[in-house]
Design a protein around this motif. Structure first.
Motif, PDB file in Angstrom:
ATOM      1  N   MET A   7       0.835  -1.193   0.000  1.00 36.74           N
ATOM      2  CA  MET A   7       0.000   0.000   0.000  1.00 36.74           C
ATOM      3  C   MET A   7       0.873   1.247   0.000  1.00 36.74           C
ATOM      4  SD  MET A   7      -2.757  -1.211   2.876  1.00 36.74           S
ATOM      5  CE  MET A   7      -3.642   0.346   2.811  1.00 36.74           C
ATOM      6  N   PRO A  13      -5.420   0.677  -2.218  1.00 39.23           N
ATOM      7  CA  PRO A  13      -5.733  -0.745  -2.018  1.00 39.23           C
ATOM      8  C   PRO A  13      -7.114  -1.060  -2.568  1.00 39.23           C
ATOM      9  CG  PRO A  13      -6.090   0.477   0.015  1.00 39.23           C
ATOM     10  CD  PRO A  13      -5.508   1.453  -0.971  1.00 39.23           C
ATOM     11  N   GLU A  15     -10.875  -2.379  -2.522  1.00 40.98           N
ATOM     12  CA  GLU A  15     -11.812  -2.242  -1.410  1.00 40.98           C
ATOM     13  C   GLU A  15     -11.955  -3.534  -0.616  1.00 40.98           C
ATOM     14  OE1 GLU A  15     -15.531  -0.687  -2.635  1.00 40.98           O
ATOM     15  OE2 GLU A  15     -14.707   1.244  -3.300  1.00 40.98           O
ATOM     16  N   ASP A  16     -11.770  -4.656  -1.290  1.00 34.70           N
ATOM     17  CA  ASP A  16     -11.973  -5.935  -0.613  1.00 34.70           C
ATOM     18  C   ASP A  16     -10.674  -6.562  -0.165  1.00 34.70           C
ATOM     19  OD1 ASP A  16     -10.928  -6.468  -3.078  1.00 34.70           O
ATOM     20  OD2 ASP A  16     -12.271  -8.154  -3.525  1.00 34.70           O
ATOM     21  N   VAL A  17      -9.636  -5.729   0.055  1.00 33.48           N
ATOM     22  CA  VAL A  17      -8.317  -6.260   0.371  1.00 33.48           C
ATOM     23  C   VAL A  17      -8.341  -7.161   1.602  1.00 33.48           C
ATOM     24  CG1 VAL A  17      -7.658  -4.226   1.725  1.00 33.48           C
ATOM     25  CG2 VAL A  17      -5.902  -5.651   0.718  1.00 33.48           C
ATOM     26  N   ALA A  18      -9.198  -6.850   2.567  1.00 28.22           N
ATOM     27  CA  ALA A  18      -9.221  -7.641   3.797  1.00 28.22           C
ATOM     28  C   ALA A  18     -10.483  -8.490   3.915  1.00 28.22           C
ATOM     29  CB  ALA A  18      -9.108  -6.718   5.009  1.00 28.22           C
ATOM     30  N   HIS A  30      -1.981   2.023   7.735  1.00 24.63           N
ATOM     31  CA  HIS A  30      -2.510   1.092   6.751  1.00 24.63           C
ATOM     32  C   HIS A  30      -3.803   0.438   7.247  1.00 24.63           C
ATOM     33  CE1 HIS A  30       1.879   0.720   5.220  1.00 24.63           C
ATOM     34  NE2 HIS A  30       1.214   1.638   4.540  1.00 24.63           N
ATOM     35  N   VAL A  34      -8.182   0.722   5.474  1.00 28.92           N
ATOM     36  CA  VAL A  34      -8.974  -0.355   4.873  1.00 28.92           C
ATOM     37  C   VAL A  34     -10.177  -0.694   5.759  1.00 28.92           C
ATOM     38  CG1 VAL A  34      -6.937  -1.327   3.754  1.00 28.92           C
ATOM     39  CG2 VAL A  34      -7.654  -2.215   5.967  1.00 28.92           C
ATOM     40  N   ARG A  35     -11.176  -1.298   5.151  1.00 28.82           N
ATOM     41  CA  ARG A  35     -12.364  -1.722   5.888  1.00 28.82           C
ATOM     42  C   ARG A  35     -12.144  -3.159   6.367  1.00 28.82           C
ATOM     43  NH1 ARG A  35     -15.729  -0.514   2.330  1.00 28.82           N
ATOM     44  NH2 ARG A  35     -16.050  -2.553   1.361  1.00 28.82           N
ATOM     45  N   LEU A  68      -0.671  -6.059   5.731  1.00 30.20           N
ATOM     46  CA  LEU A  68      -0.583  -4.808   4.982  1.00 30.20           C
ATOM     47  C   LEU A  68       0.802  -4.222   5.151  1.00 30.20           C
ATOM     48  CD1 LEU A  68      -4.005  -3.268   6.089  1.00 30.20           C
ATOM     49  CD2 LEU A  68      -3.551  -4.756   4.127  1.00 30.20           C
TER      50      LEU A  68
END
Length: 411
Positions: A7, A13, A15-18, A30, A34-35, A68
């Protein structure tokens, strides 16, 4: 699998990285970007070992982990530690733009011929010596090894620093400063990379192979005809070959050539990637060393003065070559042997000076060895025949300490 996501530096990143992650590990900024899935555990990276232990617990249970990281996590990043602990086959690495690539992009320069050195958690001197030896260097900084410290070490060098801070964030700042200016400022904690440039050589020819290319990559122990010298007062290539082998010059090293004469050893060490300081007491010798360095396209710092007195003002070397000398030779060797981190090599023509030079190395704690070199070269005779022409015999002594690794240099 452990998903590792790069990142920052202008890399948003996904949106669905996590998504579906049960453990998310990363720096605070980091993690905040993110969500996170509901119920996922969040670990803020500080000390690496406890974070890796937590990752191991989740991996052992087959639970999904996302890590991340900044930029390209495989470039002086967390991928190394994760691969060593869990194996590369368990990693799904999704790199972002590295801070080095972003920094060079900001100043509009290619970096296929750059050297990258990390001072983050490593000795700053390695990065400093790479900056002295190469015209285009990126230094990854760290606490106590930032632009101020780098600038202070490079005050006397003809370099420009580009300080790239907080790349890819709203606080991004890219500034071009001279080393002395960098040394005088408080840069805070946001710095990520410093470019050190010799602007006269920052743009080289078009390349087909990436990576640093020192002039010495095509050969070493050059013929004496490759150097300007006075009355054959030059270290012969047979002697130079063994001297270079014992000095072991490499990127990140600082080498002294004391009693440099023509500077042939200094130039060869620089061609192999080391930063080099040549010490020469005669004015014409100083100019000769500079001319030879320029002819071979390398940087050699030349100090006009007599050893051992002038050595006190120089940074401690990794290796030292001592040539010439006279009655002062034992004191010169002693001064060099006390300060050399790895090796001292001494070339002598006079038998009488060998015991004193050897004793000086032993007294400084070096393990000493040596050889008498007697070579004969092919020489033509009338009638299309050849004879052997003997060169002057030379004693070569060397002293060595247990070697230390050079760390933090790419590639």
């Amino acid at each position: 699998m452990i998903t590792v996501v790069g990142m920052g530096a202008g890399t948003p990143p996904p949106e669905d990285v996590a998504a579906d992650a049960e453990l998310v590990v990363g720096g605070r900024r980091h993690l905040d970007a993110v969500r996170l899935p509901e119920g996922a555990e969040r670990v803020v990276l500080g000390a690496l070992a406890p974070a890796l232990d937590t990752v191991a617990e989740y991996v052992a249970k087959g639970r999904r982990v996302v890590v991340l990281a900044s930029g390209d996590p495989g470039f002086f990043g967390i991928v190394r530690a994760l691969a060593e602990r869990f194996g590369p086959e368990r990693l799904d690495v999704r790199p972002g733009v590295s801070s080095v690539a972003a920094a060079f992009a900001r100043v509009g320069l290619p970096w296929d011929d750059a050297v990258v050195a990390s001072a983050h958690g490593r000795e700053l001197r390695t990065a400093v010596n790479v900056c002295r030896a190469h015209p285009k260097v990126a230094v990854l900084t760290g606490p106590g090894a930032g632009p101020a410290e780098l600038g202070a070490a490079l005050r006397a060098d003809p370099r420009v620093l580009v300080v790239a801070s907080a790349l890819g964030s709203a606080e991004e700042r890219v500034e071009r400063v001279m080393p002395a200016e960098a040394a005088a400022r408080d840069w805070g904690a946001a710095v990520s990379v410093v470019l050190c440039l010799d602007e006269t050589r920052a743009l080289g020819p078009v390349r087909s192979v990436a990576g640093p290319r020192w002039p010495g990559s095509g050969g070493w122990a050059l013929d004496e005809t490759e150097f300007a010298h006075r009355d054959s007062m030059i270290t012969k290539f047979e002697v130079r070959a063994l001297a270079l082998a014992r000095l072991g010059p490499r990127p990140g090293d600082l080498v002294w050539d004391v009693g440099a004469g023509s500077g042939s050893v200094a130039v060869e060490c620089a061609r192999l990637g080391a930063a080099v300081t040549a010490v020469e007491k005669t004015p014409d010798g100083v100019e000769r060393v500079r001319a030879n360095a320029a002819a071979h396209g390398v940087d050699v710092r030349v100090v006009h003065g007599a050893a051992p007195t002038v050595l006190s003002d120089l940074d401690d070397p990794d290796a030292v070559f001592v040539g010439g000398g006279g009655r002062e030779l034992p004191s010169i060797v002693a001064a060099c042997a006390r300060r050399a981190r790895r090796a001292v090599v001494v070339a002598m023509a006079a038998l009488d000076r060998v015991p004193a030079a050897r004793r000086a190395m032993l007294d400084a704690g070096l393990e000493c060895d040596g050889v008498l070199l007697q070579s004969s070269r092919l020489a033509p005779l009338p009638g299309d025949v050849t004879r052997l022409a003997a060169t002057n015999p030379v004693f070569l002594l060397w002293g060595a300490r247990p070697h230390s690794r050079t760390e933090g240099v790419a590639p």
